[in-house]
Design an enzyme around this catalytic site. Structure first.
Site, PDB file in Angstrom:
ATOM      1  N   ASP A   1      50.547 -57.070 -27.670  1.00 19.32           N
ATOM      2  CA  ASP A   1      51.798 -56.372 -27.916  1.00 19.32           C
ATOM      3  C   ASP A   1      52.323 -56.667 -29.323  1.00 19.32           C
ATOM      4  OD1 ASP A   1      54.254 -54.959 -26.953  1.00 19.32           O
ATOM      5  OD2 ASP A   1      55.145 -56.942 -27.255  1.00 19.32           O
TER       6      ASP A   1
ATOM      7  N   GLU B   1      48.332 -53.145 -30.478  1.00 22.09           N
ATOM      8  CA  GLU B   1      49.517 -52.278 -30.378  1.00 22.09           C
ATOM      9  C   GLU B   1      50.130 -52.176 -31.769  1.00 22.09           C
ATOM     10  OE1 GLU B   1      52.872 -51.099 -30.823  1.00 22.09           O
ATOM     11  OE2 GLU B   1      53.644 -52.827 -29.730  1.00 22.09           O
TER      12      GLU B   1
ATOM     13  N   ASP C   1      57.012 -48.114 -22.418  1.00 24.11           N
ATOM     14  CA  ASP C   1      58.276 -47.977 -23.145  1.00 24.11           C
ATOM     15  C   ASP C   1      58.686 -46.520 -23.361  1.00 24.11           C
ATOM     16  OD1 ASP C   1      59.040 -50.614 -23.445  1.00 24.11           O
ATOM     17  OD2 ASP C   1      57.938 -50.893 -25.311  1.00 24.11           O
TER      18      ASP C   1
END
Length: 458
Positions: free
Chosen positions: A253, A304, A357
């Site tokens: 992430d 990411e 998200d």
């Protein structure tokens, strides 16, 4: 992801979103095995999950009480495990984090569940002597937490073995930051940017940009890369080593923070200022990537790399060789050069219709600016807005990306009511969606398999 031998596809579904019994979240029990069977019937290669850690009141899997522990709420209570040689082996393999986490949970319970920042000074910043005293005081409670973690990871290991036998790889998720109310921030405090009292002096976040007009503050302490780079690389080596045992691949992430990260100052009362007051600071850079390639050769990683990246961040993603992320919901703002448009997606990419998200695909199409919807219709050669969701699923699968990951909500055609998270908000709507028990039908599996295998050779 990594360098698979062929075009592949998978489905994103968090563990607690598995179909479960009435009034309960999904677990590592029967419903997880049924989902693996569904993935196999649907011709998928991967099951992507969200982080496994124990969550707090926000329920965010990116703010957990441990960077290593599993969430005990997901243990299948109908499965019974006894202590024995396997338990002793588990203790040995996990000693670098397990005792710290078990003690943290025991002391936190003794503080009536109050977060670390509200503990008495002698507990919040314990001396070595105090820690030893706490171990004696909470010996029984510590052992209970250790056995609880053994049960979690034994069940996880059995589930992963079953998935792999069915031809399904599991893609995990590593949050870049740890939480301020965690075992790591309690007993590895020196690794973070803190003041003399051991409190965070800055919070992670991002400044205002085209994805967020006001920016974001995540309330996670940032690492002190300038002062403790060697120790932090060791900490991350522990995390990556665990990830290689738990998963067949991993998404890291906010990968850009390894190049440069955004730190928002925290005031004397512990509140972070507005996002625009933050500043960019250098991360570990190539030293981190070199460590990964040296110590974990061949590890499958998704970087990411969403958002507005600096040149340093772009260079680091390229240097790593890891596939980045392409999200179709970002494709239709701008022009034909938009890197998220299907014709611009390269092989060394992982394509998503959306992430945890984002809104769902249907929810996004209902709320997207009219210009973006028109561009999508023109791009896909459609005249009816109702045809867009299926066409976008097809566009993702048809792209050159080595791997395509589609959230289950998008295969189900669900709207905003099934959205997983709204970034930058704390809401009782976040992290709550659960797949309806009747949703995973044979006809849906056949439809997914037809699109994935027959039409797009994944």
């Amino acid at each position: 992801m990594g360098r698979p031998q062929s075009r592949t596809a998978g489905i994103l579904l968090a563990i607690p979103s598995l179909p479960g019994r009435s009034g309960s979240v999904g677990t590592l029990g029967e419903e997880a095995y049924r989902f693996v069977d569904f993935l196999a019937a649907a011709g998928q290669s991967y099951w992507q999950i969200l982080p496994l850690g124990p969550v707090g009141k926000s329920r965010s899997p990116y703010q957990t009480r441990s960077a290593f522990a599993g969430n005990p709420a997901w243990i299948d209570t109908e499965s019974v495990q006894e202590k024995g040689a396997d338990y002793e082996a588990f203790l040995g393999k996990n000693m670098t984090w397990l005792d710290d986490y078990a003690l943290f949970e025991a002391v936190r319970a003794g503080q009536e569940g109050r977060p670390l920042g509200l503990w008495p000074q002698e507990l919040r910043n314990p001396s070595a002597r105090t820690v030893e005293g706490l171990k004696r005081q909470y010996q029984v409670e510590v052992e209970a937490v250790r056995f609880e973690q053994y049960r979690f990871f034994r069940q996880w290991r059995e589930l992963k073995r079953y998935a792999n036998l069915k031809g399904i790889g599991i893609i995990g998720d590593l949050p870049i930051y740890v939480y301020g109310d965690s075992a790591e921030f309690w007993l590895r405090r020196r690794l973070f940017d803190i003041d003399r009292d051991g409190r965070p002096t800055s919070s992670a976040g991002v400044p205002p940009d085209r994805f967020s007009e006001v920016g974001q503050v995540w309330n996670n302490p940032v690492y002190d890369w300038a002062g403790h780079k060697k120790e932090l690389l060791g900490f991350w080596r522990e995390r990556l080593a665990q990830a290689t045992r738990l998963y067949d691949g991993v998404r890291i992430d906010h990968f850009r923070a390894l190049a440069d990260y955004y730190a928002v100052p925290v005031n004397a009362t512990g509140e972070a200022g507005p996002p625009q007051n933050g500043m960019w600071k250098p991360g570990p850079g190539k030293a981190f990537i070199d460590m990964m390639h040296r110590d974990f050769p061949g590890m499958s990683v998704i970087a990411e790399d969403l958002g507005e990246l600096s040149d340093a961040a772009k260079e680091l993603v390229e240097y790593s060789g890891f596939p980045g992320m392409k999200v179709l919901q970002f494709a239709f703002s701008g022009d034909s050069g938009n890197p998220y448009l299907p014709h611009n997606i390269t092989e060394n990419s992982t394509c998503f219709t959306g992430t945890h998200d984002n809104n769902t695909l249907v929810g996004w199409l209902r709320s997207a600016p009219a210009m973006e919807r028109k561009y999508a219709l023109d791009y896909l050669g459609l005249s009816h807005r109702e045809d867009l969701p299926d066409a976008l699923l097809a566009a993702a699968l048809a792209s050159k990306a080595e791997t395509v990951i589609i959230p289950l909500q998008d295969w189900l055609g669900l709207g905003t009511e099934a959205r997983m998270n709204r970034p930058g908000t704390v809401s009782n709507r976040n992290w709550k969606w659960q797949c309806p028990p009747e949703a995973l039908t044979t006809s849906l599996a056949k439809r997914i398999r037809h699109k994935t295998k027959d039409l797009y050779n994944r």
